[in-house]
Design a protein around this motif. Sequence first.
Motif, PDB file in Angstrom:
ATOM      1  N   GLU A  36      30.852  26.399 -35.586  1.00 39.17           N
ATOM      2  CA  GLU A  36      31.435  25.069 -35.727  1.00 39.17           C
ATOM      3  C   GLU A  36      32.897  25.175 -36.144  1.00 39.17           C
ATOM      4  O   GLU A  36      33.271  26.090 -36.865  1.00 39.17           O
ATOM      5  N   ILE A  37      33.694  24.233 -35.707  1.00 37.96           N
ATOM      6  CA  ILE A  37      35.100  24.201 -36.116  1.00 37.96           C
ATOM      7  C   ILE A  37      35.182  23.326 -37.367  1.00 37.96           C
ATOM      8  O   ILE A  37      34.758  22.175 -37.351  1.00 37.96           O
ATOM      9  N   SER A  38      35.712  23.893 -38.466  1.00 34.74           N
ATOM     10  CA  SER A  38      35.730  23.141 -39.729  1.00 34.74           C
ATOM     11  C   SER A  38      36.812  22.074 -39.719  1.00 34.74           C
ATOM     12  O   SER A  38      36.663  21.014 -40.316  1.00 34.74           O
ATOM     13  N   ASP A  39      37.917  22.379 -39.071  1.00 36.34           N
ATOM     14  CA  ASP A  39      39.021  21.419 -39.046  1.00 36.34           C
ATOM     15  C   ASP A  39      39.895  21.727 -37.834  1.00 36.34           C
ATOM     16  O   ASP A  39      39.911  22.859 -37.350  1.00 36.34           O
ATOM     17  N   GLY A  40      40.646  20.744 -37.358  1.00 29.19           N
ATOM     18  CA  GLY A  40      41.536  20.954 -36.218  1.00 29.19           C
ATOM     19  C   GLY A  40      40.870  20.573 -34.914  1.00 29.19           C
ATOM     20  O   GLY A  40      39.715  20.130 -34.899  1.00 29.19           O
ATOM     21  N   ASP A  41      41.623  20.759 -33.827  1.00 27.47           N
ATOM     22  CA  ASP A  41      41.116  20.345 -32.508  1.00 27.47           C
ATOM     23  C   ASP A  41      41.132  21.501 -31.525  1.00 27.47           C
ATOM     24  O   ASP A  41      42.075  22.289 -31.500  1.00 27.47           O
ATOM     25  N   LEU A  42      40.093  21.529 -30.718  1.00 23.18           N
ATOM     26  CA  LEU A  42      40.044  22.501 -29.629  1.00 23.18           C
ATOM     27  C   LEU A  42      39.932  21.715 -28.327  1.00 23.18           C
ATOM     28  O   LEU A  42      39.018  20.890 -28.168  1.00 23.18           O
ATOM     29  N   HIS A  43      40.875  21.954 -27.430  1.00 25.24           N
ATOM     30  CA  HIS A  43      40.843  21.281 -26.132  1.00 25.24           C
ATOM     31  C   HIS A  43      40.668  22.307 -25.031  1.00 25.24           C
ATOM     32  O   HIS A  43      41.331  23.351 -25.038  1.00 25.24           O
ATOM     33  N   ILE A  44      39.775  22.018 -24.094  1.00 18.49           N
ATOM     34  CA  ILE A  44      39.725  22.794 -22.857  1.00 18.49           C
ATOM     35  C   ILE A  44      40.148  21.801 -21.782  1.00 18.49           C
ATOM     36  O   ILE A  44      39.496  20.767 -21.612  1.00 18.49           O
TER      37      ILE A  44
END
Lengths: 371, 274
Positions: free
Chosen positions: A55-63
């Motif tokens: 899981e990503i705890s904070d921030g954004d991941l874009h594909i």
Amino acid sequence: MANVTLNGVKKIYNKDVVAIKGADITINDQEFVVLVGPSGCGKSTLLRMIAGLEEISDGDLHIDDQRVNDISPKDRDIAMVFQNYALYPHMTVFENMAFGLKLRKYPKAEIKQRVEHAASILGLGEYLERRPKEMSGGQRQRVAIGRALVRQPKVFLFDEPLSNLDAKLRVQMRIEIKRLHQQLKATMIYVTNYQFEAMTIGDKIVLLKDGVLQQVDSPMNLFNNPANKFVAGFIGSPSMNFLDGTIEQNGELEFVAGPVRFGIPNNTALREKLSPFVGRSVVFGFRPEYLYDQDKASCKPGGIGLQIKIDVTEPIGSEAFNYFHFEGFDSDPFCFRSDSAYAYQSGEQVRVGIDADRLRFFDGETELRIA
Amino acid sequence: MKNLQLQKVLFYGLLFLMTAIYIGPFLFSLSISFNAEQDVFSWPIKLLPEKWTLGNYASVWRDLPFGQWLFNSFFITLIQTITNVFFAALAGFAFARLDFPGKNILFSILLASLMIPGVILLVPKFIILYEFHLINTYAGLIFPGLVSVVNIFLMKQFFETIPKDLEEAALIDGCSYFRIFWQIFLPVSKPALAAVAIYTFQGSWNEFLWPVIVTTTREMFTLPVGMAFLKNEFSVQWPLLMAGTILISLPTLAIFLLFQRYFVQGVAAAGLKE
């Protein structure tokens, strides 16, 4: 194929253990990006967050333009190759490669066509009916790559895929993966422990330490223009030599480290960068490759010369690594790479030179590069 | 050299002795089962019958409701083996691979229940089943043995040895957790599943205490209970009892011989990683 963008991505375990302290990375379409760093630096965690396995705890991941933080791994349109292959032991090579497509309900004919095509690219055509345990490590890793290939995903992820292979096979597979990238023109993200692998395979390298991005750059820039002492030491083998000392102004600008002392070459840019550090501690860095024997090679004007005494030499065929100390200076051995045409003897005194543009200086406190 | 030979002799001697201790009574039972009744108590003991007879076997089938007991035993054992394999695998998978609140506490409670001697539970179990009107029914015989903690533990331990990468590869390939369990974990866990199946089959087939408590009529007996009733207050029909016992032990023997490979693998694999 796709762009992958990480904006301030953090990973925090158990509310207080920070594994990734905010990563900002842009991976362009068709780019081959290598995440590298020492064990425990967070590179695998970062890859697993992109895969959706963490899981990503904070921030954004874009594909592409889609935010995928909360999207499950299977819906991210990624494929991953694992360190220990992770092949399904009870399935044949064909079934292993076809499994993902079957789950996505592709027509049988297309599955067959895709698997056979991938198998032919990877030279697995005659092994399709075998089970993983009947294959060698290299072949198994090819099957694992094939399993990713047939899916034709937006992004390929590799988690230390060559670590379990022997040295010779590793070189072979490395070339194969690079060739595959050129052929497929896919976005690939690759994790490795080995800086050499990172340098040879990647278009762009992301170097991490303790969950912090140290530098994101092309391999050659990382080698020649490291952002800090850690990057300079991590990239290159043997690694860069470091000498702790101070900058002093004795008529002219000098670097002083115990008995080692040399004037800063008359290079305006270098002097300008170093003059604010007069009286402060700095680290002088020089690569073994950029040292040369002043008696044997003509040097560029403006370089520096140092007197050294060889302790040990290690000839490796094409070249030799000569380890030395500065007289009267207690430290780890330094390294000087030489042509194997001349064999230095232990105890031999040599005057080595370094060109002015090869000198690197780091702030003694922050370890950031000064020049 | 001489020492080594002596060691070998001692080693094999001990092996033979142990084998004799285990197999001796079985062979003696086999011998008695072919013996006519009057010869059983003759002195000195005859290890082999003077007159061989199949009469005891015929009598077991003819004079006792052996067929009914056989059906009961098979039916109960079959259901319990299937449910144990299924539920133990399912629970083992959940404990080994899923994250859910209270997982560790729940598992500790399960393990702690192993410390309670089974005998203590007989009365409460009986009362519960009595309240549900399940005494002397198949349900009453089967329900308490649907799944056992030991089997859950065994499966959990085995699943924990399966590399996590395999599960993650399946997740990326598009599997749900149930599909990972069904299509990836179960097929690679054959040795552990076989071990659970064999343990359960053996335990359930030989179970005596619970059936004797929960059954009240002859036709609901299982084989071990039925055989026990051949021991009367004043006499024991030894040849008949032995013939029945030999017949009872055949299925477990066959299963063990057939699946011995898996059995050994399963026990070994419980603590080993590939």
